[in-house]
Design a protein around this motif. Structure first.
Motif, mmCIF file in Angstrom:
data_model
loop_
_atom_site.group_PDB
_atom_site.id
_atom_site.type_symbol
_atom_site.label_atom_id
_atom_site.label_comp_id
_atom_site.label_asym_id
_atom_site.label_seq_id
_atom_site.Cartn_x
_atom_site.Cartn_y
_atom_site.Cartn_z
ATOM 1 N N GLN A 67 -2.136 -11.742 5.381
ATOM 2 C CA GLN A 67 -1.189 -11.262 6.230
ATOM 3 C C GLN A 67 -0.779 -9.796 6.190
ATOM 4 N N LEU A 68 -1.081 -9.423 4.900
ATOM 5 C CA LEU A 68 -0.660 -7.844 4.425
ATOM 6 C C LEU A 68 -1.954 -7.038 4.863
ATOM 7 N N GLY A 69 -3.021 -7.472 4.982
ATOM 8 C CA GLY A 69 -4.419 -6.638 5.193
ATOM 9 C C GLY A 69 -4.934 -6.295 3.988
ATOM 10 N N GLU B 32 -8.967 -10.320 -0.582
ATOM 11 C CA GLU B 32 -8.890 -11.511 -1.270
ATOM 12 C C GLU B 32 -8.990 -11.543 -2.637
ATOM 13 N N THR B 33 -9.909 -10.867 -3.256
ATOM 14 C CA THR B 33 -10.211 -10.454 -4.573
ATOM 15 C C THR B 33 -10.704 -9.165 -4.940
ATOM 16 N N GLY B 34 -10.672 -8.968 -6.003
ATOM 17 C CA GLY B 34 -11.133 -7.493 -6.644
ATOM 18 C C GLY B 34 -9.971 -6.551 -6.536
ATOM 19 N N PRO B 35 -10.167 -5.206 -6.764
ATOM 20 C CA PRO B 35 -9.105 -4.114 -6.649
ATOM 21 C C PRO B 35 -8.602 -4.215 -5.361
ATOM 22 N N GLY B 36 -7.304 -3.931 -5.190
ATOM 23 C CA GLY B 36 -6.406 -4.005 -3.979
ATOM 24 C C GLY B 36 -6.109 -5.270 -3.531
ATOM 25 N N SER B 37 -6.266 -6.467 -4.217
ATOM 26 C CA SER B 37 -6.021 -7.572 -3.800
ATOM 27 C C SER B 37 -4.510 -7.847 -4.347
ATOM 28 N N VAL B 38 -3.751 -8.855 -4.077
ATOM 29 C CA VAL B 38 -2.491 -9.205 -4.715
ATOM 30 C C VAL B 38 -2.671 -9.465 -5.987
ATOM 31 N N ALA B 39 -1.900 -9.047 -6.997
ATOM 32 C CA ALA B 39 -1.772 -9.347 -8.509
ATOM 33 C C ALA B 39 -1.253 -10.710 -8.627
ATOM 34 N N ARG B 40 -1.858 -11.376 -9.449
ATOM 35 C CA ARG B 40 -1.699 -13.060 -9.643
ATOM 36 C C ARG B 40 -0.198 -12.735 -10.661
ATOM 37 N N GLU C 31 3.037 0.901 -1.664
ATOM 38 C CA GLU C 31 3.794 0.737 -0.546
ATOM 39 C C GLU C 31 2.932 0.228 0.448
ATOM 40 N N LEU C 32 3.514 -0.743 1.472
ATOM 41 C CA LEU C 32 2.324 -1.419 2.228
ATOM 42 C C LEU C 32 1.939 -0.295 3.514
ATOM 43 N N GLY C 33 2.727 0.671 3.738
ATOM 44 C CA GLY C 33 2.043 1.779 4.693
ATOM 45 C C GLY C 33 1.295 2.650 4.105
ATOM 46 N N THR C 34 1.608 3.279 3.080
ATOM 47 C CA THR C 34 0.916 4.532 2.515
ATOM 48 C C THR C 34 0.054 4.238 1.434
ATOM 49 N N GLY C 35 0.072 3.072 0.783
ATOM 50 C CA GLY C 35 -0.631 2.883 -0.270
ATOM 51 C C GLY C 35 -0.172 3.496 -1.497
ATOM 52 N N ARG C 36 1.150 4.202 -1.724
ATOM 53 C CA ARG C 36 1.548 4.760 -2.825
ATOM 54 C C ARG C 36 3.212 4.423 -2.633
ATOM 55 N N VAL C 37 3.732 4.697 -3.840
ATOM 56 C CA VAL C 37 5.391 4.596 -3.683
ATOM 57 C C VAL C 37 5.888 5.771 -3.913
ATOM 58 N N ASN C 38 7.081 6.130 -2.995
ATOM 59 C CA ASN C 38 7.820 7.199 -3.087
ATOM 60 C C ASN C 38 9.015 6.922 -4.120
ATOM 61 N N PRO C 39 9.589 7.997 -4.615
ATOM 62 C CA PRO C 39 10.538 7.766 -5.748
ATOM 63 C C PRO C 39 11.924 6.738 -5.158
ATOM 64 N N TRP C 40 12.353 6.968 -4.115
ATOM 65 C CA TRP C 40 13.376 6.361 -3.420
ATOM 66 C C TRP C 40 12.946 4.759 -3.467
ATOM 67 N N ARG C 41 11.792 4.376 -3.001
ATOM 68 C CA ARG C 41 11.388 2.981 -2.979
ATOM 69 C C ARG C 41 11.155 2.675 -4.173
ATOM 70 N N GLY C 42 10.879 3.422 -5.408
ATOM 71 C CA GLY C 42 10.711 3.042 -6.645
ATOM 72 C C GLY C 42 12.091 2.625 -7.421
ATOM 73 N N LEU C 43 13.208 3.341 -6.993
ATOM 74 C CA LEU C 43 14.434 3.133 -7.326
ATOM 75 C C LEU C 43 14.957 2.044 -6.660
ATOM 76 N N LEU C 44 14.834 1.939 -5.236
ATOM 77 C CA LEU C 44 15.455 0.317 -5.078
ATOM 78 C C LEU C 44 14.775 -0.629 -5.331
ATOM 79 N N ARG C 45 13.225 -0.660 -5.675
ATOM 80 C CA ARG C 45 12.808 -1.783 -6.091
ATOM 81 C C ARG C 45 13.097 -2.188 -7.693
ATOM 82 N N THR C 46 13.370 -0.882 -8.395
ATOM 83 C CA THR C 46 13.820 -1.205 -9.649
ATOM 84 C C THR C 46 15.352 -1.763 -9.855
ATOM 85 N N THR D 3 7.154 -2.963 -0.768
ATOM 86 C CA THR D 3 6.011 -2.752 -1.771
ATOM 87 C C THR D 3 5.262 -3.974 -2.092
ATOM 88 N N VAL D 4 4.070 -3.879 -2.662
ATOM 89 C CA VAL D 4 3.382 -5.178 -3.208
ATOM 90 C C VAL D 4 2.669 -4.505 -4.492
#
Length: 155
Positions: free
Chosen positions: A31-33, A36-44, A109-124, A150-151
């Motif tokens: 659902q996140l686009g 299924e496997t390999g680089p870029g897939s959801v980490a187990r 981050e789902l939209g950009t493919g990287r995490v900005n510092p504010w999202r990193g702060l919120l997530r932490t 994020t994912v």
């Protein structure tokens, strides 16, 4: 109708019934686009928990050796602070902590493919509260990842 066909359909009935009812949930991250496997897939979960154990172990080691000079009750509070600072600085800038890098996991981050510092702060902040990290969706993302959009993916 052949007897074998009748018996075969009866034996595999529940599976066919679930397919007819549309119970196919797909794979984690579909659902996140994400692939299924390999680089870029959801980490187990195993990789993610292993990375968390390494990061927490490093935090406890730093807190007990450099800050408190011993292991006592205040060490866990200092370890949480070390963990918080390490996560904010590393996830918010390069996308992974030392433990995540060791286990081949990156936070994006789902939209950009990287995490900005504010999202990193919120997530932490949400991760350090623990409870949001224990509530997972069907894609394997914790509530802290859902709220910060994020994912954790494989590198």
């Amino acid at each position: 109708m052949d007897k074998r066909e009748a018996i075969g359909s009866w034996l595999s009935g529940p599976r066919e019934a679930s397919e007819q009812a549309g119970v196919d949930f797909g794979y984690r991250g579909e659902q996140l686009g994400l692939p299924e496997t390999g680089p870029g897939s959801v980490a187990r979960p195993g990789r993610r928990i292993g990375a968390l154990v390494v990061d927490w172990g490093m935090s406890v080691l730093i807190a007990s050796q450099l800050i408190t000079q011993s292991y006592d009750q205040t060490t866990s509070n200092w370890a949480l602070l070390v963990f918080f600072v390490m996560s904010v600085l590393t996830v918010g800038t390069i996308g992974f902590t030392p433990g995540k890098r060791l286990f081949g996991v990156r936070v994006v981050e789902l939209g950009t493919g990287r995490v900005n510092p504010w999202r990193g702060l919120l997530r932490t902040v949400l991760l350090c509260l623990v409870v949001p990290a224990l509530v997972w969706d069907r894609d394997g993302r914790g509530l802290h990842d859902r709220i910060s959009r994020t994912v954790e993916v494989r590198i």
